[in-house]
Design an enzyme around this catalytic site. Sequence first.
Site: not given
Length: 660
Positions: A448, A56, A349, A58-59, A424, A284
């Site tokens: 995350e 994603g 949230r 970050a990776g 979420h 969320h």
Amino acid sequence: MTDTLIAGLYREGEPIADTKAPAGDIAAKWSTRQFEAALVNPANRRKLSVIIVGTGLAGAAAAATMGEAGYRVKAFCYQDSPRRAHSIAAQGGINAAKNYKGDGDSVHRLFYDTVKGGDYRSRETNVYRLAEVSADIIDQCVAQGVPFAREYGGLLDNRSFGGVQVSRTFYARGQTGQQLLIGAYQALERQIGAGSVEMFARHEMMELIVVDDGSGPRARGIVARDLITGEIETHLADAVVLASGGYGNVFFLSTNAMGSNTTAIWRAHRKGAYFGNPCYTQIHPTCIPQSGDHQSKLTLMSESLRNDGRIWVPKNAADCDKDPREIPEEARDYYLERIYPGFGNLVPRDIASRQAKNMCDEGRGVGPEVDGSRRGVYLDFADAIGRLGEDAVRSKYGNLFDMYERITGENPYQVPMRIYPAVHYTMGGLWVDYDLQSTIPGLFVTGEANFSDHGANRLGASALMQGLADGYFVLPNTIRDYLSKGPFGPLGEDHPQVREAQDSVRSRIHRIMSMNGTRSVDSYHKALGKIMWEKCGMERTDEGLREAVEQIRALRADFWTNVRVLGTAEGLNQSLEKAGRVADFLELGELMCIDALHRRESCGGHFRAESQTEDGEALRHDDEFAYVAAWEWGGDGEAPVLHKEDLVYEFIELKQRSYK
């Protein structure tokens, strides 16, 4: 001392601390750390190898950056392409402290808003660095061609998100995550083409390889399963980076992609990586309500919609059956604007979610009944359309409105949307120090998958910011300090600790495949999700969490005697994939409930019914719980061990949150 009321559920160990953040003024810490971190010269980088699990934001960003720097990188994802990472689903935007609107934003204000938004349960040093790096992310992405929205004059546009009073969120309509991921994917593919990154799609990490070379244990590789052929593969390196995302699917119904799981970080946790704040789950507030028992996931509607949409319910429960367009203005309760006039519909949230639940609990929810109650509130754009015109609203949110209409069959330009909170994001994750290194040397964790930046609640548009900050700017500067001491010696597949990891994977798969029970994997996942949502969801109680621990233990025991997985381990078998993931969720769920039980306070997304103010707001107890809960795996059948990292606030005043 361990609380006698929770005796037997966990043990308390020695305190833990981050020793990597430099002393001195917070504004100088990151530049100081970058200078102090040892360098690796370009010729030596070619001798060093790094495994990155997850592609994603970050990776992919980390793999592209480290490949560009000259390291030998192997990147893994369980999807058929890095472009299918769950980062693609983020809609509303990415925060950065550029102050383009001239409305008072700054690095320090972004830092302050993030710590306050996390209800003062995040580490100051990491959050300040995130705010500091944020502006560089936008420049990086613009250079990659990310099509951020622009104003008429050509400047990048901004909008607001919950928990702030400035406009700092950069966006690409409702497709921001997709566009940012395409940028990172392009950078990654360039390195794949150059040969510096080797890509392993449709591979799932099954185990972390930890080897003691005489100087202590180090992460030296992973055992992965080729999801097409079923082959168990061993991959070795000088360091391992986990960028595998969050664990919200422990609740079964969530906004996460169906394949999102906890296996990578949970396997590392079992090998010695501490797990930080597992109970901190974000609910969320802006999701399409559940429509029945048939669903396997929920759909997010971007928080950006709260910029122009107004949230309300009928004042009178008798009006809940009416067409909302027939309910006059004076009969509507714009409850967020009423309760929180300073922030209105843009409260954080956790607060917006809890108030939506409160309205529905009062009997003023709208929409069809599910399980005997109405679970929905209105998100109304009539005022915005009247003020701006339908074309202007369509230009900002058109793809989101189209998605809503396809799913619900209702036209949100004509009828108010119905929304309700859903699981979420997870603020918890593996514990890391300032360098993003876990408690296992050589194991780094980004995005995350780590716990470091968001405390007890993540502000909207900060997930993309953290993922790209960690991948492009933080990890490449900190991991080199560790790699400067490498390479760490030759390692073969015949090493005893490597073989042990391989054998454990094969043994686990054999056990799952050989049980031949009567229940499907999904039935266990749904049962676990129901326990977690009802007893460790938006509101938690002492009694409910104790019941949850016992119910999860019983469910896990039944899973390991009665699950039925069809097919074979040799080749494509999605039931086998799910079984391994659900087995890990069953262990994680118990730890989440124990963590929630031991934290007898309310903060952010963790709301204990026993700890609230007279008007129903979260009530923290800083004298007892101003710490990170870093959990150590105690062993199969043994209680986990709690290590506390005290949170010391030098640059922000610790006080109760107020958005009124």
